[in-house]
Motif scaffolding. Sequence first.
Motif, mmCIF file in Angstrom:
data_model
loop_
_atom_site.group_PDB
_atom_site.id
_atom_site.type_symbol
_atom_site.label_atom_id
_atom_site.label_comp_id
_atom_site.label_asym_id
_atom_site.label_seq_id
_atom_site.Cartn_x
_atom_site.Cartn_y
_atom_site.Cartn_z
ATOM 1 N N UNK A 186 28.525 38.731 17.006
ATOM 2 C CA UNK A 186 27.929 37.326 16.500
ATOM 3 C C UNK A 186 26.958 37.689 16.936
ATOM 4 N N UNK A 187 26.444 37.946 17.803
ATOM 5 C CA UNK A 187 24.656 37.942 18.523
ATOM 6 C C UNK A 187 24.100 39.600 18.451
ATOM 7 N N UNK A 188 25.219 40.151 17.940
ATOM 8 C CA UNK A 188 24.752 41.641 17.319
ATOM 9 C C UNK A 188 24.348 41.022 15.382
ATOM 10 N N UNK A 236 27.821 30.376 20.118
ATOM 11 C CA UNK A 236 27.991 29.352 20.931
ATOM 12 C C UNK A 236 29.077 28.135 20.999
ATOM 13 N N UNK A 237 29.569 28.109 19.723
ATOM 14 C CA UNK A 237 31.093 27.703 20.089
ATOM 15 C C UNK A 237 32.035 28.215 20.697
ATOM 16 N N UNK A 238 31.789 30.048 20.541
ATOM 17 C CA UNK A 238 32.750 30.396 21.214
ATOM 18 C C UNK A 238 32.932 30.053 22.963
ATOM 19 N N UNK A 239 31.733 30.254 23.235
ATOM 20 C CA UNK A 239 31.265 30.065 24.533
ATOM 21 C C UNK A 239 31.402 28.724 25.223
ATOM 22 N N UNK A 240 31.921 27.807 24.441
ATOM 23 C CA UNK A 240 31.735 26.971 24.918
ATOM 24 C C UNK A 240 32.971 26.464 26.418
ATOM 25 N N UNK A 241 32.759 25.805 27.118
ATOM 26 C CA UNK A 241 33.736 25.836 28.474
ATOM 27 C C UNK A 241 34.335 26.826 29.132
ATOM 28 N N UNK A 265 34.186 29.670 31.641
ATOM 29 C CA UNK A 265 33.163 29.968 32.791
ATOM 30 C C UNK A 265 31.951 30.946 32.769
ATOM 31 N N UNK A 266 30.673 30.341 33.525
ATOM 32 C CA UNK A 266 29.819 31.741 33.501
ATOM 33 C C UNK A 266 30.454 32.852 34.306
ATOM 34 N N UNK A 267 30.986 33.396 35.077
ATOM 35 C CA UNK A 267 30.494 34.599 35.374
ATOM 36 C C UNK A 267 31.986 35.358 34.636
ATOM 37 N N UNK A 268 32.647 34.616 33.855
ATOM 38 C CA UNK A 268 33.310 35.486 32.037
ATOM 39 C C UNK A 268 32.872 36.765 32.067
ATOM 40 N N UNK A 269 33.608 37.782 32.361
ATOM 41 C CA UNK A 269 32.427 39.314 31.527
ATOM 42 C C UNK A 269 32.832 38.563 29.757
ATOM 43 N N UNK A 270 31.646 39.154 29.259
ATOM 44 C CA UNK A 270 31.540 39.048 27.232
ATOM 45 C C UNK A 270 31.979 40.352 26.759
ATOM 46 N N UNK A 271 30.520 41.622 27.371
ATOM 47 C CA UNK A 271 31.030 42.970 27.398
ATOM 48 C C UNK A 271 31.080 43.477 28.691
ATOM 49 N N UNK A 330 24.909 35.760 28.546
ATOM 50 C CA UNK A 330 24.682 35.235 26.866
ATOM 51 C C UNK A 330 23.909 33.823 26.741
ATOM 52 N N UNK A 331 24.444 32.877 27.637
ATOM 53 C CA UNK A 331 24.158 31.293 27.147
ATOM 54 C C UNK A 331 22.349 31.452 27.268
#
Length: 138
Positions: free
Chosen positions: A75-77, A99-104, A106-112, A122-123
Amino acid sequence: MSAWHAAYTLARRSADQGRLDDARAYCWEAIARAHIAPEPHYLMATLCEATGDHAGALSNFRKALYVDPEFVPAYLGLASLHRRTGQANLAHRDVARARRLLEGRPADELVLAAEGLTVGHVRRALDRGLAPRLNGNG
């Protein structure tokens, strides 16, 4: 390490070294071996984008999302690609979805994982960089 991940790692390493043709070849190998992993499609999209192939980038970002509709980096790409091609409304939509997918989460969760990119990274990037430019404030 799985066969697709080994090819993906070689693709990333080749891309980091500026060997884009090799990176594409390894990326195609990873895609062929990992039909349900979004990462090789995402990497192929970034390779296409790096060489000015916007249609190829768009297609591969969409393939990454087809494989995993919650793959935030795609989505960011897409947002970045849409912004560069003058499609601000689509870029806004893509950022909103990310942003919706990031809601809730944890900040340390890996996205890539391969990049060490976390939800928190990302936030912060959205808050400081991409979102203000999309809104015309940066």
